[in-house]
Design a protein around this motif. Structure first.
Motif, short mmCIF file in Angstrom:
data_model
loop_
_atom_site.label_atom_id
_atom_site.label_comp_id
_atom_site.label_asym_id
_atom_site.label_seq_id
_atom_site.Cartn_x
_atom_site.Cartn_y
_atom_site.Cartn_z
N LYS A 9 44.49 39.37 33.08
CA LYS A 9 44.01 38.79 32.19
C LYS A 9 43.05 37.70 32.88
N ASN A 10 41.88 37.24 32.86
CA ASN A 10 41.20 36.67 32.64
C ASN A 10 41.53 35.20 33.10
N TYR A 46 34.45 34.63 39.97
CA TYR A 46 33.66 34.87 38.37
C TYR A 46 34.24 36.33 37.69
N PHE A 47 35.26 37.15 38.54
CA PHE A 47 35.78 38.66 37.99
C PHE A 47 36.90 37.53 37.85
N GLY A 50 36.74 35.91 34.25
CA GLY A 50 35.71 36.36 33.42
C GLY A 50 34.31 35.96 33.05
N TYR A 52 31.93 37.45 34.72
CA TYR A 52 31.89 38.88 34.96
C TYR A 52 32.75 39.86 34.84
N PRO A 53 32.58 40.93 34.07
CA PRO A 53 33.37 40.94 33.35
C PRO A 53 33.72 42.17 34.35
N ALA A 54 35.34 42.53 34.47
CA ALA A 54 36.04 42.93 35.00
C ALA A 54 35.70 44.39 35.08
N PRO A 55 35.80 45.59 35.73
CA PRO A 55 35.23 46.20 35.27
C PRO A 55 36.71 47.57 34.71
N ARG A 56 37.90 46.81 34.43
CA ARG A 56 39.14 47.15 34.00
C ARG A 56 39.79 46.06 34.34
#
Length: 324
Positions: A9-10, A46-47, A50, A52-56
């Motif tokens: 989770k972020n 950033y990933f 959150g 930058y949105p995580a690809p999965r």
């Protein structure tokens, strides 16, 4: 099974989990790499957070690493088992081993250590495209480098100086000012205590800068524009303080017909031949001694959360690597 740092989770550094993962065999056009060193970069935070949105999810963080080829996928002829390689590829670096595309991999010269390679693939190739492609720095130019004591800033400053530019750097403390001066900066501005644009005007006798390299983002955007001469270029390549907000394009006209670009490494390395040429330029420059890549801190891979805390508190200088 191999050990890796994953997020489920972020959130803050506490979401980084050291756990076992299973990797498949490398497929066509892929390599299995045993990581010897892993680069730490702001984009990793950033990933994680959150921004930058995580690809999965779950996701193994990290882009850059260096190590040895353990296995090659079907049809791979460019590399063989045992080759030393350096990689900059989307995610998966925070691990003892990783699967990577051949297209994201370059051969690593014996003259470059694993630690140096892991700490410069993302940052060094970023400096390469900024200095040679986004704006081709030449003898007599004046450039401004924000966060000049940071990992990318140190490379930009040294390389810019080697190309014949006058280098002005911004830093947050006197200790970092000394580091920046020792790594190519002709002038250093303490951004917490001084007005950046006013100091640039003073330093340059009113001529201002040909290009500003800004990896900080939101907090420095207007100061960057105000530090440029007419027709100057702002290369905004990072968001350490947050993303630059939308602005009225008329500002660029009012400040002297300025140019602004938001380049990314992925665009420049989309063609493998270009990536190989960029890496050769970088490795040759480092091997020549014109640029050094100081690895000022190392953390065990399992302690990646501590490394993130140090990075986000601005407690690091130069490059930091994780050691599996």
């Amino acid at each position: 099974m191999v050990k890796a740092i994953q997020i489920h989770k972020n959130g803050g550094p506490e979401v980084l989990q050291f756990e076992e993962i299973t990797l498949p065999a490398p497929g066509p056009g892929q390599l299995l790499i045993k990581n010897r060193a892993v680069g730490l970069n702001f984009i990793d935070t950033y990933f994680r957070s959150g921004l930058y949105p995580a690809p999965r999810l779950p996701l193994v963080l990290g882009n850059e690493s260096a190590g040895d080829v353990l296995a090659v996928g079907p049809g791979v002829t460019e590399f063989k088992v045992g080759d030393r390689v350096a990689v900059v590829s989307a995610h998966g670096a925070y691990a003892e081993e990783r699967i990577v595309p051949v297209a994201d991999t370059v051969a690593l010269s014996p003259a470059i250590s694993y630690e140096a390679a892991a700490s410069m693939m993302l940052k060094g190739l970023t400096a390469e495209y900024l200095l040679h492609r986004t704006y081709k720095v030449k003898q007599g130019d004046t450039i401004l480098v924000h966060a000049a004591a940071g990992a990318t800033g140190l490379i930009l400053s040294q390389w810019g100086k080697a190309l014949g530019a006058t280098v002005i750097g911004t830093v947050g403390s006197k200790d970092k000012a000394e580091l920046a001066k020792a790594n190519g900066c002709d002038h250093v501005i303490l951004y917490r205590d001084e007005n950046v644009a006013a100091r640039v005007k003073e330093i340059t006798g009113g001529a201002m800068c040909d290009v500003v390299y800004d990896g900080v983002g939101k907090d420095t955007f207007m100061a960057s524009l105000d530090s440029l001469k007419p027709f100057g270029l702002l290369a905004s390549f990072g968001n350490a303080s947050g993303a630059v907000e939308a602005f009225n394009l008329g500002i660029l006209a009012a400040k002297g017909s300025l140019y602004v670009t938001r380049p990314t490494l992925n665009t420049h390395t989309a063609k493998h031949g270009t990536m190989v040429a960029m890496a050769k330029n970088l490795f040759d420059t480092v091997a020549s001694g014109k640029v050094t890549v100081p690895v000022n801190a190392t953390f065990a891979l399992k302690d990646a959360a501590d490394a993130h805390r140090a990075l986000e508190s601005r407690g690091t200088t130069g490059s930091t690597v994780l050691l599996p």
